[in-house]
Design an enzyme around this catalytic site. Structure first.
Site, PDB file in Angstrom:
ATOM      1  N   HIS A  74      -7.535  -9.036  -9.640  1.00  0.00           N
ATOM      2  CA  HIS A  74      -7.873 -10.435  -9.918  1.00  0.00           C
ATOM      3  C   HIS A  74      -9.243 -10.636 -10.575  1.00  0.00           C
ATOM      4  O   HIS A  74     -10.136 -11.273 -10.061  1.00  0.00           O
ATOM      5  CB  HIS A  74      -7.591 -11.392  -8.749  1.00  0.00           C
ATOM      6  N   HIS A 108      -3.521  -8.819   7.128  1.00  0.00           N
ATOM      7  CA  HIS A 108      -3.953  -9.740   6.058  1.00  0.00           C
ATOM      8  C   HIS A 108      -2.756  -9.989   5.145  1.00  0.00           C
ATOM      9  O   HIS A 108      -2.048  -9.041   4.777  1.00  0.00           O
ATOM     10  CB  HIS A 108      -5.122  -9.062   5.323  1.00  0.00           C
ATOM     11  N   GLU A 153      -2.497 -11.003   1.991  1.00  0.00           N
ATOM     12  CA  GLU A 153      -2.524 -10.867   0.531  1.00  0.00           C
ATOM     13  C   GLU A 153      -1.521  -9.799   0.094  1.00  0.00           C
ATOM     14  O   GLU A 153      -1.271  -8.812   0.790  1.00  0.00           O
ATOM     15  CB  GLU A 153      -3.944 -10.540   0.035  1.00  0.00           C
ATOM     16  N   ASP A 198      -1.330  -7.334  -1.881  1.00  0.00           N
ATOM     17  CA  ASP A 198      -1.580  -5.894  -1.998  1.00  0.00           C
ATOM     18  C   ASP A 198      -1.337  -5.171  -0.667  1.00  0.00           C
ATOM     19  O   ASP A 198      -1.218  -3.953  -0.641  1.00  0.00           O
ATOM     20  CB  ASP A 198      -2.984  -5.590  -2.546  1.00  0.00           C
ATOM     21  N   HIS A 240     -10.847 -11.062   4.057  1.00  0.00           N
ATOM     22  CA  HIS A 240     -11.146 -11.691   2.803  1.00  0.00           C
ATOM     23  C   HIS A 240     -10.470 -13.062   2.656  1.00  0.00           C
ATOM     24  O   HIS A 240     -10.845 -13.854   1.787  1.00  0.00           O
ATOM     25  CB  HIS A 240     -10.688 -10.690   1.722  1.00  0.00           C
ATOM     26  N   ASP A 266      -9.468  -5.279   4.367  1.00  0.00           N
ATOM     27  CA  ASP A 266     -10.285  -5.301   3.143  1.00  0.00           C
ATOM     28  C   ASP A 266     -11.738  -4.889   3.401  1.00  0.00           C
ATOM     29  O   ASP A 266     -12.387  -4.308   2.522  1.00  0.00           O
ATOM     30  CB  ASP A 266     -10.291  -6.702   2.525  1.00  0.00           C
ATOM     31  N   TYR A 284     -17.354  -3.339  -4.898  1.00  0.00           N
ATOM     32  CA  TYR A 284     -16.304  -4.025  -4.120  1.00  0.00           C
ATOM     33  C   TYR A 284     -16.910  -5.173  -3.312  1.00  0.00           C
ATOM     34  O   TYR A 284     -16.388  -6.287  -3.310  1.00  0.00           O
ATOM     35  CB  TYR A 284     -15.648  -2.991  -3.198  1.00  0.00           C
ATOM     36  N   HIS A 333      -8.400  -0.094   1.403  1.00  0.00           N
ATOM     37  CA  HIS A 333      -8.617   0.358   0.017  1.00  0.00           C
ATOM     38  C   HIS A 333      -9.617   1.502   0.021  1.00  0.00           C
ATOM     39  O   HIS A 333     -10.686   1.393   0.640  1.00  0.00           O
ATOM     40  CB  HIS A 333      -9.188  -0.765  -0.855  1.00  0.00           C
TER      41      HIS A 333
HETATM   42 FE1  FEO Z   1      -7.526  -9.464   0.196  1.00  0.00          FE
HETATM   43 FE2  FEO Z   1      -6.822  -6.117  -0.368  1.00  0.00          FE
HETATM   44  O1  FEO Z   1      -6.519  -7.973  -0.242  1.00  0.00           O
END
Ligand code: FEO
Length: 406
Positions: free
Chosen positions: A32, A86, A88, A90, A152, A171, A199, A232
């Site tokens: 994003h 979370h 989101e 991903d 996040h 995250d 990040y 991540h």
């Molecule tokens: Fe807020 Fe890795 O997604």
């Protein structure tokens, strides 16, 4: 769900009962709006407890990779519980497929996560909502949940595996870094620091106030953290709390003697001004980092700004506006809400010269303290104009010196 027998994807055992079963996205270059020059990973974790639990999933396109890694350890149908830290995509893109095929007894999320999953996927799947501090028994161990709202998204939470001290931090404490290695200590330290900072700047900087609160709250939770497993990038197994200390520093954003000079240029006039500004900064004892937007991505400017004390911006005027790449940068930075910055604006113009006024206005909206009067130059800067640019840089450097000494 059928595993992918031909894929050859294997799980990696990271503790006695936890396996990494995520996916490596070597090709990702945009997350994003953030340039992910080294790709990323979507980490998911299999916990061999009672019930067998999967912590998070992966982006939808990588579901087969995750399932093959799970199948290298157990029959995936043995998974009875899925924790979603979370919502989101991903981390949850694969979740509807996994739930439909494995039919786990339980999907667990935070209170806001439970709502978010149902809204996101237009789902009627029951989701067990857990509160901050709640414990889920997994036989001879358990997961404790810690709400981390806005780190996040509003739904974000951590899950802590009690007996092995694994903090599944989603995250937080992560980085966009695809690698064959799964642990931070296997990768070059400079790369780790660069990617963790980039990040933080691009994902978590707007929530620095909440990061500070979380870092202050963690010791009081009595969690014996022996491994931090973000969603991540690599995992922190040696001195895992080092990254928590980095977060404390980044969230505070103290004044430093570093000044970021970001500019764009049409016929090299604003570029000449940027060089003179940098010269003035250096002459005044500041460290200048000059970033031409023709070759500097917005997310790299944000990363440089994380440990800077000043932001100076230069743009020519085009059709009464700032140059498009500068408008892009400032829209992005305004959303990231960097704190504790001083700054100034400069630029050349042909006839109207509105861009510099717009730049200064945006800096003010970003709560950047204006440390020197803006410099506008018609057409090409002469020696006198370049001297004014040096003076602008010198004034910013002097103010930085004052603030850094406090
Ligand atoms: Fe807020 Fe890795 O997604």
């Amino acid at each position: 769900m059928e595993a992918e027998p031909k894929a050859g994807f294997r799980a990696l055992k990271i503790t006695d009962r936890v396996y990494w079963v995520g996916a490596i996205d070597w090709g990702l270059r945009d997350f994003h709006g953030y340039l992910t020059k080294r790709g990323t990973t979507y980490n998911a974790f299999l916990v061999l407890a009672e019930p067998i639990t999967l912590v998070d999933t992966v982006k939808a396109a990588h579901v087969d990779e995750m399932m093959a890694r799970i199948a290298s350890v157990i029959d995936p149908s043995q998974i009875k519980c899925i924790v979603s830290n979370h919502a989101e995509m991903d981390h949850t893109g694969a979740l509807p497929q996994v739930v439909a095929r494995l039919r786990p007894e339980m999907v667990v999320a935070s209170t806001m996560g439970a709502k978010a999953l149902q809204q996101h996927f237009h789902w009627h799947q029951p989701v067990r909502a857990v509160k901050d501090g709640e414990r889920l028994s997994l036989g001879d161990t358990g997961l404790r949940f810690v709400e981390t709202r806005m780190l996040h998204w509003p739904d974000s939470m951590f899950a802590f595996l009690e007996d092995e001290g694994v903090l599944f931090s989603n995250d937080a404490f992560g980085m966009h870094l695809a690698s064959s290695e799964r642990f931070v200590d296997e990768i070059e330290p400079g790369v780790i620091r660069e990617e963790a900072a980039t990040y933080y700047a691009n994902i978590l900087m707007p929530f620095s106030g909440l990061v500070t609160k979380l870092v202050e709250r963690l010791p009081g939770l009595g969690l014996d953290v022996r491994l931090i497993a973000p969603d991540h990038g690599p995992l922190w197994r040696h001195e895992p709390l080092q990254v928590v200390q980095w977060y404390a520093q980044w969230a505070a954003q103290p004044f430093t003697r570093k000044a970021v000079v970001a500019y764009d240029t049409m016929w090299q006039s604003t570029e000449k001004m940027a060089r003179a500004v940098a010269d003035g900064l250096q002459g005044g004892g500041a460290r200048a980092v000059v970033m031409p937007l023709a070759g500097s991505h917005r997310s790299n400017v944000a990363a440089e700004l994380l440990e800077a004390g000043a932001l100076l911006v230069g743009s020519p005027t085009m059709n009464g506006e700032v140059y498009p790449r500068m408008a892009d940068l400032l829209t992005y930075l305004r959303g990231l809400k960097p704190r504790n910055l001083i700054g100034a604006a400069f630029g050349s113009y042909g006839w109207g010269g509105e861009a510099v006024r717009h730049l200064q206005q945006i800096l003010e909206e970003m709560k950047v303290e204006i440390a020197a009067e803006a410099v506008r130059v018609q057409y090409v800067p002469d020696d006198e104009a370049l001297a004014r640019c040096r003076e602008l840089g010198g004034r910013v450097a002097a103010r930085l010196q004052e603030l850094a000494a406090r």
